[in-house]
Each structure stands twice: as C-alpha cells, then as structure tokens.
Design a protein around this motif. Structure first.
Motif, PDB file in Angstrom:
ATOM      1  N   ILE A  65       0.859  -1.179   0.000  1.00 30.90           N
ATOM      2  CA  ILE A  65       0.000   0.000   0.000  1.00 30.90           C
ATOM      3  C   ILE A  65       0.897   1.231   0.000  1.00 30.90           C
ATOM      4  O   ILE A  65       1.972   1.236   0.615  1.00 30.90           O
ATOM      5  N   ILE A  66       0.472   2.267  -0.707  1.00 28.44           N
ATOM      6  CA  ILE A  66       1.267   3.482  -0.839  1.00 28.44           C
ATOM      7  C   ILE A  66       0.368   4.699  -0.647  1.00 28.44           C
ATOM      8  O   ILE A  66      -0.857   4.605  -0.696  1.00 28.44           O
ATOM      9  N   GLY A  67       0.995   5.838  -0.453  1.00 29.70           N
ATOM     10  CA  GLY A  67       0.265   7.089  -0.329  1.00 29.70           C
ATOM     11  C   GLY A  67       1.216   8.205   0.053  1.00 29.70           C
ATOM     12  O   GLY A  67       2.440   8.035   0.021  1.00 29.70           O
ATOM     13  N   THR A  68       0.652   9.327   0.420  1.00 26.76           N
ATOM     14  CA  THR A  68       1.469  10.487   0.781  1.00 26.76           C
ATOM     15  C   THR A  68       1.238  10.872   2.238  1.00 26.76           C
ATOM     16  O   THR A  68       0.193  10.563   2.826  1.00 26.76           O
ATOM     17  N   VAL A  69       2.229  11.558   2.813  1.00 28.71           N
ATOM     18  CA  VAL A  69       2.128  12.048   4.178  1.00 28.71           C
ATOM     19  C   VAL A  69       2.567  13.503   4.204  1.00 28.71           C
ATOM     20  O   VAL A  69       3.428  13.924   3.433  1.00 28.71           O
ATOM     21  N   ARG A  70       1.979  14.256   5.103  1.00 23.81           N
ATOM     22  CA  ARG A  70       2.382  15.638   5.304  1.00 23.81           C
ATOM     23  C   ARG A  70       3.666  15.675   6.133  1.00 23.81           C
ATOM     24  O   ARG A  70       3.993  14.723   6.843  1.00 23.81           O
ATOM     25  N   PRO A  71       4.412  16.785   6.078  1.00 22.81           N
ATOM     26  CA  PRO A  71       5.657  16.875   6.840  1.00 22.81           C
ATOM     27  C   PRO A  71       5.480  16.661   8.337  1.00 22.81           C
ATOM     28  O   PRO A  71       6.430  16.259   9.021  1.00 22.81           O
ATOM     29  N   SER A  72       4.282  16.925   8.852  1.00 25.11           N
ATOM     30  CA  SER A  72       4.046  16.769  10.293  1.00 25.11           C
ATOM     31  C   SER A  72       3.970  15.305  10.725  1.00 25.11           C
ATOM     32  O   SER A  72       4.030  15.012  11.922  1.00 25.11           O
ATOM     33  N   VAL A  73       3.852  14.378   9.768  1.00 24.64           N
ATOM     34  CA  VAL A  73       3.733  12.960  10.094  1.00 24.64           C
ATOM     35  C   VAL A  73       5.121  12.338  10.156  1.00 24.64           C
ATOM     36  O   VAL A  73       5.891  12.420   9.204  1.00 24.64           O
ATOM     37  N   ALA A  74       5.422  11.711  11.300  1.00 23.48           N
ATOM     38  CA  ALA A  74       6.740  11.106  11.494  1.00 23.48           C
ATOM     39  C   ALA A  74       6.689   9.587  11.469  1.00 23.48           C
ATOM     40  O   ALA A  74       7.735   8.937  11.329  1.00 23.48           O
ATOM     41  N   ARG A  75       5.506   9.011  11.582  1.00 23.46           N
ATOM     42  CA  ARG A  75       5.403   7.548  11.666  1.00 23.46           C
ATOM     43  C   ARG A  75       4.024   7.110  11.196  1.00 23.46           C
ATOM     44  O   ARG A  75       3.019   7.756  11.493  1.00 23.46           O
ATOM     45  N   VAL A  76       3.974   6.005  10.431  1.00 23.94           N
ATOM     46  CA  VAL A  76       2.716   5.435   9.952  1.00 23.94           C
ATOM     47  C   VAL A  76       2.743   3.929  10.184  1.00 23.94           C
ATOM     48  O   VAL A  76       3.731   3.261   9.861  1.00 23.94           O
ATOM     49  N   THR A  77       1.676   3.411  10.756  1.00 22.32           N
ATOM     50  CA  THR A  77       1.539   1.964  10.930  1.00 22.32           C
ATOM     51  C   THR A  77       0.370   1.475  10.086  1.00 22.32           C
ATOM     52  O   THR A  77      -0.612   2.199   9.878  1.00 22.32           O
ATOM     53  N   VAL A  78       0.483   0.235   9.606  1.00 16.81           N
ATOM     54  CA  VAL A  78      -0.558  -0.353   8.762  1.00 16.81           C
ATOM     55  C   VAL A  78      -0.885  -1.738   9.296  1.00 16.81           C
ATOM     56  O   VAL A  78       0.002  -2.596   9.429  1.00 16.81           O
ATOM     57  N   SER A  79      -2.155  -1.958   9.614  1.00 17.62           N
ATOM     58  CA  SER A  79      -2.629  -3.270  10.071  1.00 17.62           C
ATOM     59  C   SER A  79      -3.480  -3.893   8.975  1.00 17.62           C
ATOM     60  O   SER A  79      -4.409  -3.253   8.467  1.00 17.62           O
ATOM     61  N   TYR A  80      -3.156  -5.134   8.625  1.00 13.45           N
ATOM     62  CA  TYR A  80      -3.875  -5.808   7.539  1.00 13.45           C
ATOM     63  C   TYR A  80      -3.838  -7.312   7.781  1.00 13.45           C
ATOM     64  O   TYR A  80      -2.767  -7.890   7.984  1.00 13.45           O
ATOM     65  N   GLY A  81      -5.005  -7.910   7.792  1.00 18.00           N
ATOM     66  CA  GLY A  81      -5.083  -9.352   8.004  1.00 18.00           C
ATOM     67  C   GLY A  81      -4.591  -9.798   9.357  1.00 18.00           C
ATOM     68  O   GLY A  81      -4.104 -10.926   9.504  1.00 18.00           O
ATOM     69  N   GLY A  82      -4.694  -8.933  10.362  1.00 17.16           N
ATOM     70  CA  GLY A  82      -4.280  -9.300  11.709  1.00 17.16           C
ATOM     71  C   GLY A  82      -2.852  -8.943  12.041  1.00 17.16           C
ATOM     72  O   GLY A  82      -2.456  -9.016  13.213  1.00 17.16           O
ATOM     73  N   ASP A  83      -2.046  -8.557  11.063  1.00 13.13           N
ATOM     74  CA  ASP A  83      -0.655  -8.179  11.303  1.00 13.13           C
ATOM     75  C   ASP A  83      -0.487  -6.669  11.151  1.00 13.13           C
ATOM     76  O   ASP A  83      -1.125  -6.042  10.306  1.00 13.13           O
ATOM     77  N   THR A  84       0.397  -6.105  11.958  1.00  8.55           N
ATOM     78  CA  THR A  84       0.694  -4.673  11.891  1.00  8.55           C
ATOM     79  C   THR A  84       2.146  -4.471  11.476  1.00  8.55           C
ATOM     80  O   THR A  84       3.049  -5.118  12.019  1.00  8.55           O
ATOM     81  N   SER A  85       2.355  -3.609  10.505  1.00  7.00           N
ATOM     82  CA  SER A  85       3.706  -3.327  10.023  1.00  7.00           C
ATOM     83  C   SER A  85       3.967  -1.837  10.049  1.00  7.00           C
ATOM     84  O   SER A  85       3.037  -1.020  10.016  1.00  7.00           O
ATOM     85  N   GLU A  86       5.251  -1.488  10.112  1.00  5.23           N
ATOM     86  CA  GLU A  86       5.657  -0.093  10.110  1.00  5.23           C
ATOM     87  C   GLU A  86       5.885   0.343   8.671  1.00  5.23           C
ATOM     88  O   GLU A  86       6.631  -0.299   7.929  1.00  5.23           O
ATOM     89  N   ALA A  87       5.257   1.432   8.261  1.00  2.98           N
ATOM     90  CA  ALA A  87       5.450   1.941   6.906  1.00  2.98           C
ATOM     91  C   ALA A  87       6.791   2.655   6.811  1.00  2.98           C
ATOM     92  O   ALA A  87       7.277   3.239   7.781  1.00  2.98           O
ATOM     93  N   VAL A  88       7.383   2.603   5.637  1.00  2.00           N
ATOM     94  CA  VAL A  88       8.602   3.346   5.354  1.00  2.00           C
ATOM     95  C   VAL A  88       8.202   4.697   4.770  1.00  2.00           C
ATOM     96  O   VAL A  88       7.371   4.763   3.863  1.00  2.00           O
ATOM     97  N   LEU A  89       8.794   5.768   5.294  1.00  2.00           N
ATOM     98  CA  LEU A  89       8.511   7.112   4.802  1.00  2.00           C
ATOM     99  C   LEU A  89       9.638   7.554   3.881  1.00  2.00           C
ATOM    100  O   LEU A  89      10.822   7.417   4.214  1.00  2.00           O
ATOM    101  N   ASP A  90       9.273   8.075   2.714  1.00  2.00           N
ATOM    102  CA  ASP A  90      10.270   8.438   1.710  1.00  2.00           C
ATOM    103  C   ASP A  90       9.891   9.749   1.047  1.00  2.00           C
ATOM    104  O   ASP A  90       9.081   9.771   0.121  1.00  2.00           O
ATOM    105  N   HIS A  91      10.436  10.864   1.562  1.00  2.00           N
ATOM    106  CA  HIS A  91      10.270  12.169   0.929  1.00  2.00           C
ATOM    107  C   HIS A  91       8.804  12.471   0.609  1.00  2.00           C
ATOM    108  O   HIS A  91       8.437  12.803  -0.519  1.00  2.00           O
ATOM    109  N   GLY A  92       7.955  12.355   1.613  1.00  2.00           N
ATOM    110  CA  GLY A  92       6.545  12.680   1.457  1.00  2.00           C
ATOM    111  C   GLY A  92       5.666  11.515   1.047  1.00  2.00           C
ATOM    112  O   GLY A  92       4.455  11.681   0.919  1.00  2.00           O
TER     113      GLY A  92
END
Length: 312
Positions: A243-270
């Motif tokens: 899964i992909i998308g964009t984040v504002r500069p104020s966001v420092a961390r994103v987590t994604v839960s899918y199918g019972g598992d939670t993973s840490e998203a990688v942030l790359d220049h927005g």
C-alpha cells in the motif's frame, strides 16, 4: 369655394405626410446595442470553454479511476481477457544477479525491493511500461496535445513486489511503483508480466481523495493489496500485498494493520510504503494510523470518511 377646398385638401395632405413620416420614424430600428451584444458573446464563450475544460478533466481522470477496479491493459478499465503484450522495443530483462542501477531521485531513497526483485529489473520494467504507453499514446483523451510521462530516469522507484494473477488479470508478475516531484508530482504503478509491460496507471498532482487528512492513501493502490472482486472469498494464498500514499511533513510515523498483522510503513520524501503477506482471506482494507514526532495520533483511517474500509 374651389380655392378654399383646394387649400383644405393641401393642408390635409401635408398633415397626412407628416403623420406618415412620424410613423416611419417610429418604425425605424434603433441602433444595435453593440457593447451589450459583445459582452454577452464573451460571457457565452467563457461558459463554453469552462464546460469543455470540465469535460476534459473528467475524461483524463477516467484511466486513473479505472485502475482501482483491478486494471488490466495499459491505462484502461479492467476486462476478463488477458491484456495485450508490449511490442515497444526495450532492453533485455536483466538477471537477478545484475548490478543494481536505475533512477536515483533524492539521496538515499527508502525503496522497498521485495521478493528478490533487483533495482535493475524494476527499472527495466518501468522503462518498458513507459515505452508502451508512449507508443500507444493512451494519454490522448481529449483535444490538445498529450502530456508525455517522461523517461524512467526521471523517477525514483519506491516499491517493487510480485503480483498475483486473478480471474480479472491472469498471470503472475510484478508491480513497480515510481514517483517524481518535478515538473509536478507524478506517481506510476507499472504491471509487468513475462518480462513485458502489462499495465500502467498514472496519477498527477495528488493521489488521495479530496478532504483527506495528514495521511492520504493512494486511491488507485487497491490493486497492490487486493485481488479481483470476481475472486471474492477465493483469493490465491499466500498473497503479497502493498500500500502506498502520501504524508504531510508533520507525520513522522505510519503503521498499517492488515489481516491481523501490523507493520511499520517506510517514509520516503513525502510518501509512505507498507507491505506484508496474507495467508488468509480478509474482508477489511488496511487500517492506517499516523503519528507526529511527539507520538501523538494525528490520523486514523477508521475516522477518515474518504477512505473505503471494506473490500469490494
């Protein structure tokens, strides 16, 4: 008497001529209101131009929305038939041992190369998709010149993963996601099967729905995390998802839960990128949460009215 009668007749004729002259003057058309007519014409031309522009926006937006249904051929809506193979010339597909090379982008891009896919293979697949798109000119959806997507060297690859074929788009392959910021923000999702371009979705100037919050899920990334609705309840497992998308500069961390598992998203220049593997059929879309640098929750997809929370 004859002289008096003649005088009266002459007076009557003169008055009659005067009356006829007045009537003729009253029937004479008034000068054309040039300025008013000109203003009305300009206004109508502007209205027609605005309507034509709105129609063009709708037309050019269609290929992007179509991919959300599970896109098959390059930048077209899905069909059950297999998409055509690319015929545009491209360099031979590199082997897994090929040395990594490709779009550089900003320093240290946090790209996710999964399932043994090398950067050279991902770059080659991206170049094939762009060549196919350019050869067939799928951008020409309305009047005026089309806008070329550019060369692969102008993009940075943020995700490459294997793709699982389904009833709507048979055949396994790989997805390559690439982005660039100049001359304006552009995101590509490239589908490659048997070493050839099998589909390309492009989005410019924003990827989320209107009114999205600090985290905006790409509205066309559904193909990365779901199989065709024709196979609902009968997915091929295990299934690599992303899964992909964009984040504002104020966001420092994103987590994604899918199918019972939670993973840490990688942030790359927005941009954010998350992935995982499903071993069971699910019905809910990925659940995302965004946090600021202090750890405060600033986004929850469950509270986002623009985010679809169930799979079709």
């Amino acid at each position: 008497m004859n002289g008096e009668q003649q005088g009266r007749d002459e007076d009557f004729e003169q008055r009659l001529r005067d009356l006829l002259a007045e009537d003729a003057s009253g029937l004479r058309p008034a000068p054309a209101p040039y300025q008013r007519i000109r203003r009305q014409g300009v206004r109508e031309r502007r209205q027609r131009a605005a309507a034509a522009g709105a129609a063009l926006v709708v037309l050019t937006a269609l290929p992007v929305g179509a991919y959300a249904l599970g896109g098959g051929g390059p930048r077209t809506a899905d069909t059950a038939a297999s998409p055509p193979k690319a015929t545009a010339p491209a360099s031979p597909a590199p082997s897994a041992s090929a040395s990594p090379s490709g779009p550089a982008g900003p320093a240290d891009p946090a790209r996710q190369l999964l399932d043994g896919i090398t950067l050279a293979q991902a770059s080659d697949g991206l170049a094939r998709c762009l060549a196919y798109d350019r050869a067939h000119d799928y951008r020409r959806m309305g009047p005026g010149p089309s806008e070329d997507l550019g060369d692969a060297a102008g993009y940075r690859i943020i995700l490459a993963q294997r793709s699982t074929g389904d009833s709507n788009a048979p055949g396994d392959g790989m997805y390559v996601v690439a982005v660039k910021e100049q001359p304006r923000q552009t995101r590509l999702i490239c589908s490659v099967k048997d070493g050839e371009a099998a589909g390309l979705n492009a989005s410019r100037g924003g990827v989320g729905a209107d009114g999205a919050g600090p985290v905006a899920v790409d509205i066309n990334s559904g193909k990365l995390y779901q199989q065709s609705f024709l196979d609902k309840g009968h997915w091929k497992l295990p299934f690599r998802w992303g899964i992909i998308g964009t984040v504002r500069p104020s966001v420092a961390r994103v987590t994604v839960s899918y199918g019972g598992d939670t993973s840490e998203a990688v942030l790359d220049h927005g941009w954010f990128v998350a992935n995982g593997t499903l071993n069971r059929q699910i019905t809910r879309t990925p659940h995302l949460k965004g946090y600021d640098a202090a750890g405060k929750l600033v986004y929850d997809s469950d509270r986002d009215p623009t985010y679809e929370k169930t799979l079709p």
